[in-house]
Motif scaffolding. Structure first.
Motif, PDB file in Angstrom:
ATOM      1  N   PHE A 123      42.411  45.386  40.086  1.00 27.64           N
ATOM      2  CA  PHE A 123      41.082  44.836  40.346  1.00 27.64           C
ATOM      3  C   PHE A 123      41.011  44.411  41.813  1.00 27.64           C
ATOM      4  CE2 PHE A 123      42.226  43.967  35.918  1.00 27.64           C
ATOM      5  CZ  PHE A 123      41.184  44.611  35.271  1.00 27.64           C
ATOM      6  N   PRO A 124      40.315  45.185  42.641  1.00 26.41           N
ATOM      7  CA  PRO A 124      40.247  44.832  44.069  1.00 26.41           C
ATOM      8  C   PRO A 124      39.503  43.527  44.276  1.00 26.41           C
ATOM      9  CG  PRO A 124      38.666  46.563  43.552  1.00 26.41           C
ATOM     10  CD  PRO A 124      39.500  46.367  42.315  1.00 26.41           C
ATOM     11  N   ARG A 125      39.927  42.812  45.319  1.00 27.71           N
ATOM     12  CA  ARG A 125      39.274  41.559  45.683  1.00 27.71           C
ATOM     13  C   ARG A 125      38.768  41.665  47.116  1.00 27.71           C
ATOM     14  NH1 ARG A 125      43.364  36.864  45.072  1.00 27.71           N
ATOM     15  NH2 ARG A 125      41.491  35.648  45.570  1.00 27.71           N
ATOM     16  N   ARG A 126      37.831  40.821  47.456  1.00 30.16           N
ATOM     17  CA  ARG A 126      37.302  40.775  48.813  1.00 30.16           C
ATOM     18  C   ARG A 126      38.245  39.919  49.671  1.00 30.16           C
ATOM     19  NH1 ARG A 126      32.047  38.737  48.080  1.00 30.16           N
ATOM     20  NH2 ARG A 126      31.126  40.832  48.020  1.00 30.16           N
ATOM     21  N   ASN A 127      38.812  40.535  50.698  1.00 30.02           N
ATOM     22  CA  ASN A 127      39.677  39.833  51.660  1.00 30.02           C
ATOM     23  C   ASN A 127      40.910  39.199  51.023  1.00 30.02           C
ATOM     24  OD1 ASN A 127      37.757  40.377  53.741  1.00 30.02           O
ATOM     25  ND2 ASN A 127      36.558  38.613  53.063  1.00 30.02           N
ATOM     26  N   ALA A 128      41.449  39.854  50.002  1.00 31.25           N
ATOM     27  CA  ALA A 128      42.659  39.351  49.353  1.00 31.25           C
ATOM     28  C   ALA A 128      43.344  40.509  48.645  1.00 31.25           C
ATOM     29  CB  ALA A 128      42.329  38.245  48.364  1.00 31.25           C
ATOM     30  N   ASP A 129      44.624  40.336  48.339  1.00 33.36           N
ATOM     31  CA  ASP A 129      45.342  41.364  47.585  1.00 33.36           C
ATOM     32  C   ASP A 129      44.718  41.524  46.207  1.00 33.36           C
ATOM     33  OD1 ASP A 129      47.225  41.863  49.596  1.00 33.36           O
ATOM     34  OD2 ASP A 129      48.499  40.212  48.920  1.00 33.36           O
ATOM     35  N   PRO A 130      44.728  42.729  45.661  1.00 32.55           N
ATOM     36  CA  PRO A 130      44.136  42.933  44.334  1.00 32.55           C
ATOM     37  C   PRO A 130      44.925  42.237  43.231  1.00 32.55           C
ATOM     38  CG  PRO A 130      45.302  44.901  45.051  1.00 32.55           C
ATOM     39  CD  PRO A 130      45.278  43.975  46.225  1.00 32.55           C
ATOM     40  N   ILE A 131      44.264  42.013  42.117  1.00 32.83           N
ATOM     41  CA  ILE A 131      44.945  41.566  40.909  1.00 32.83           C
ATOM     42  C   ILE A 131      45.542  42.805  40.252  1.00 32.83           C
ATOM     43  CG2 ILE A 131      44.640  40.570  38.610  1.00 32.83           C
ATOM     44  CD1 ILE A 131      42.349  38.908  39.772  1.00 32.83           C
ATOM     45  N   VAL A 132      46.819  42.744  39.943  1.00 33.21           N
ATOM     46  CA  VAL A 132      47.520  43.911  39.388  1.00 33.21           C
ATOM     47  C   VAL A 132      48.154  43.531  38.055  1.00 33.21           C
ATOM     48  CG1 VAL A 132      49.326  45.623  39.735  1.00 33.21           C
ATOM     49  CG2 VAL A 132      48.016  44.782  41.696  1.00 33.21           C
TER      50      VAL A 132
ATOM     51  N   GLY B 177      26.760  45.757  40.463  1.00 30.93           N
ATOM     52  CA  GLY B 177      26.770  45.876  41.916  1.00 30.93           C
ATOM     53  C   GLY B 177      28.058  45.332  42.489  1.00 30.93           C
ATOM     54  N   ALA B 178      28.483  45.902  43.619  1.00 28.71           N
ATOM     55  CA  ALA B 178      29.751  45.508  44.227  1.00 28.71           C
ATOM     56  C   ALA B 178      29.746  44.032  44.631  1.00 28.71           C
ATOM     57  CB  ALA B 178      30.044  46.394  45.429  1.00 28.71           C
ATOM     58  N   ASP B 179      28.643  43.556  45.216  1.00 27.75           N
ATOM     59  CA  ASP B 179      28.579  42.156  45.637  1.00 27.75           C
ATOM     60  C   ASP B 179      28.743  41.221  44.450  1.00 27.75           C
ATOM     61  OD1 ASP B 179      28.291  42.782  48.282  1.00 27.75           O
ATOM     62  OD2 ASP B 179      26.101  42.604  48.285  1.00 27.75           O
ATOM     63  N   SER B 180      28.096  41.569  43.352  1.00 27.42           N
ATOM     64  CA  SER B 180      28.203  40.744  42.146  1.00 27.42           C
ATOM     65  C   SER B 180      29.626  40.765  41.609  1.00 27.42           C
ATOM     66  CB  SER B 180      27.239  41.253  41.072  1.00 27.42           C
ATOM     67  OG  SER B 180      27.408  40.525  39.874  1.00 27.42           O
ATOM     68  N   TYR B 181      30.222  41.944  41.579  1.00 30.29           N
ATOM     69  CA  TYR B 181      31.598  42.065  41.073  1.00 30.29           C
ATOM     70  C   TYR B 181      32.559  41.191  41.872  1.00 30.29           C
ATOM     71  CZ  TYR B 181      36.349  43.901  40.929  1.00 30.29           C
ATOM     72  OH  TYR B 181      37.718  43.995  40.869  1.00 30.29           O
ATOM     73  N   PHE B 182      32.539  41.337  43.191  1.00 33.29           N
ATOM     74  CA  PHE B 182      33.478  40.583  44.019  1.00 33.29           C
ATOM     75  C   PHE B 182      33.220  39.083  43.931  1.00 33.29           C
ATOM     76  CE2 PHE B 182      33.888  44.736  46.263  1.00 33.29           C
ATOM     77  CZ  PHE B 182      35.254  44.900  46.087  1.00 33.29           C
ATOM     78  N   SER B 183      31.956  38.692  43.867  1.00 31.26           N
ATOM     79  CA  SER B 183      31.633  37.265  43.776  1.00 31.26           C
ATOM     80  C   SER B 183      32.072  36.680  42.444  1.00 31.26           C
ATOM     81  CB  SER B 183      30.127  37.046  43.955  1.00 31.26           C
ATOM     82  OG  SER B 183      29.724  37.451  45.248  1.00 31.26           O
ATOM     83  N   ARG B 184      31.775  37.384  41.354  1.00 30.65           N
ATOM     84  CA  ARG B 184      32.138  36.888  40.034  1.00 30.65           C
ATOM     85  C   ARG B 184      33.654  36.831  39.863  1.00 30.65           C
ATOM     86  NH1 ARG B 184      29.567  33.613  38.011  1.00 30.65           N
ATOM     87  NH2 ARG B 184      30.304  34.087  35.907  1.00 30.65           N
ATOM     88  N   LEU B 185      34.356  37.834  40.414  1.00 28.55           N
ATOM     89  CA  LEU B 185      35.814  37.843  40.309  1.00 28.55           C
ATOM     90  C   LEU B 185      36.409  36.610  40.984  1.00 28.55           C
ATOM     91  CD1 LEU B 185      38.301  39.391  39.330  1.00 28.55           C
ATOM     92  CD2 LEU B 185      38.335  40.580  41.528  1.00 28.55           C
TER      93      LEU B 185
END
Length: 334
Positions: free
Chosen positions: A163-172, A276-284
């Protein structure tokens, strides 16, 4: 023996080339096995090189095989590994999955006629770099009893997600559907150590602490019937959909047997096709912040990132016996 990442990769590549793999196949496999070693996943690391080399020499894996997309329709495609090592075929499947998810919003890329594909999450890094959510599944030679049975039927059938994150390593997330991966038992058997009770049963279905008996028996599924049922799901998704061989049709990697015809699946999802990508990254990040507010919580994948950073700066520790075995493989004739 302490080696740099580059030295370990070169050593594994030379050993696999000497056993009959093409330069590209040897390099791809070596990079994947060294990556696992860096993360501390030694059961999927350099200890697999001698086994791969043996399979190449015996013809159980074709070192010269070239993977090819043989079917495609919309967001789905099928890659034929043509009996080769898994890594080139899986890389092609990942490339196709990313391309198709970017076009269609979601994609499934199956792989058939393949081999052991190592740590499942390794293959998903390019998916996250493309800003996509990724899943990786594979079957393997029979290792888990169907619930209520005594004989190995399903594979360990790992499941991985990124699960990619904004400005951080992904959750794996990367897990086998057994209490322990078979590669770990393989290491215990090689070292002559007993395994903990509860990891596995022997070929007659009896609980065992004998690592060698466990390799010819069955591994215990996580969560009992729930883990066994998840293994069934992976079996269908990676085999019935790809035309590969079911786990019970594949002989053990660790004994003389048939040519593996393993199936894999790579799924990619474009967040922009949904909320939407913005929603995904924000909610994550809302979820991550709430998790980390609880002292002691660790994000999946964080320990691996730390291990990788340490390996890059300090090198990789390879047991002397394994190092000598790898060096001897570089000198053997095909």
């Amino acid at each position: 023996m302490k080696c740099t990442v580059e030295e370990a990769t070169q050593l594994a590549t030379r050993a696999l080339k000497r056993a009959g793999a093409s330069k590209a196949a040897a390099q791809a496999a070596a990079e994947a096995l060294v990556a696992a070693e860096m993360e501390g996943l030694t059961g999927h690391g350099l200890s697999r090189v001698p086994l791969y080399a043996q399979h190449l020499r015996e013809g159980r894996a074709d070192g010269k095989a070239k993977p090819k997309v043989i079917r495609k329709k919309g967001g789905a495609c099928l890659v034929d590994a043509n009996g080769g090592l898994a890594f080139l075929a899986t890389a092609l499947a990942v490339k196709e999955a990313v391309k198709r998810a970017q076009r269609y919003g979601i994609a499934y890329a199956g792989v058939t006629n393949s081999h052991h594909f190592g740590a499942a999450a390794y293959h998903l890094a390019p998916v996250a770099r493309a800003g996509l959510v990724g899943l990786a599944l594979t079957n393997s030679p029979a290792a888990i009893n169907a619930w209520g049975g005594k004989k190995a039927f399903y594979g360990t059938n790992p499941i991985a997600a990124i699960f990619p994150r904004r400005n951080a390593d992904p959750i794996v997330v990367d897990l086998s559907l057994t209490e322990v991966v078979r590669g770990k038992i393989m290491l215990y058997a090689k070292e002559g150590r007993p395994i903990p009770l509860g990891w596995a049963v022997d070929s007659e279905g009896n609980p065992t602490t004998d690592a060698k008996a466990a390799l010819t028996g069955s591994l215990n599924a996580i969560g009992g019937v729930k883990g066994a049922t998840l293994a069934l799901m992976v079996e269908v998704l990676t085999v019935a959909l790809t035309g590969a061989a079911f786990s019970f049709e594949n002989d053990s990697y660790f004994e003389p047997g048939n040519k593996p015809r393993i199936g894999h699946a790579i799924l990619a999802i474009d967040p922009d096709a949904l909320a939407g990508a913005d929603s995904y990254f924000s909610r994550l990040e809302v979820m991550v912040s709430k998790m980390l507010a609880d002292a002691g919580v660790r994000l999946p994948g964080n320990r691996r990132q730390q291990a990788i950073a340490k390996a890059r700066s300090e090198g990789i520790d390879i047991p002397d016996a394994l190092h000598q075995e790898l060096r001897s493989l570089t000198r053997l004739r095909k």
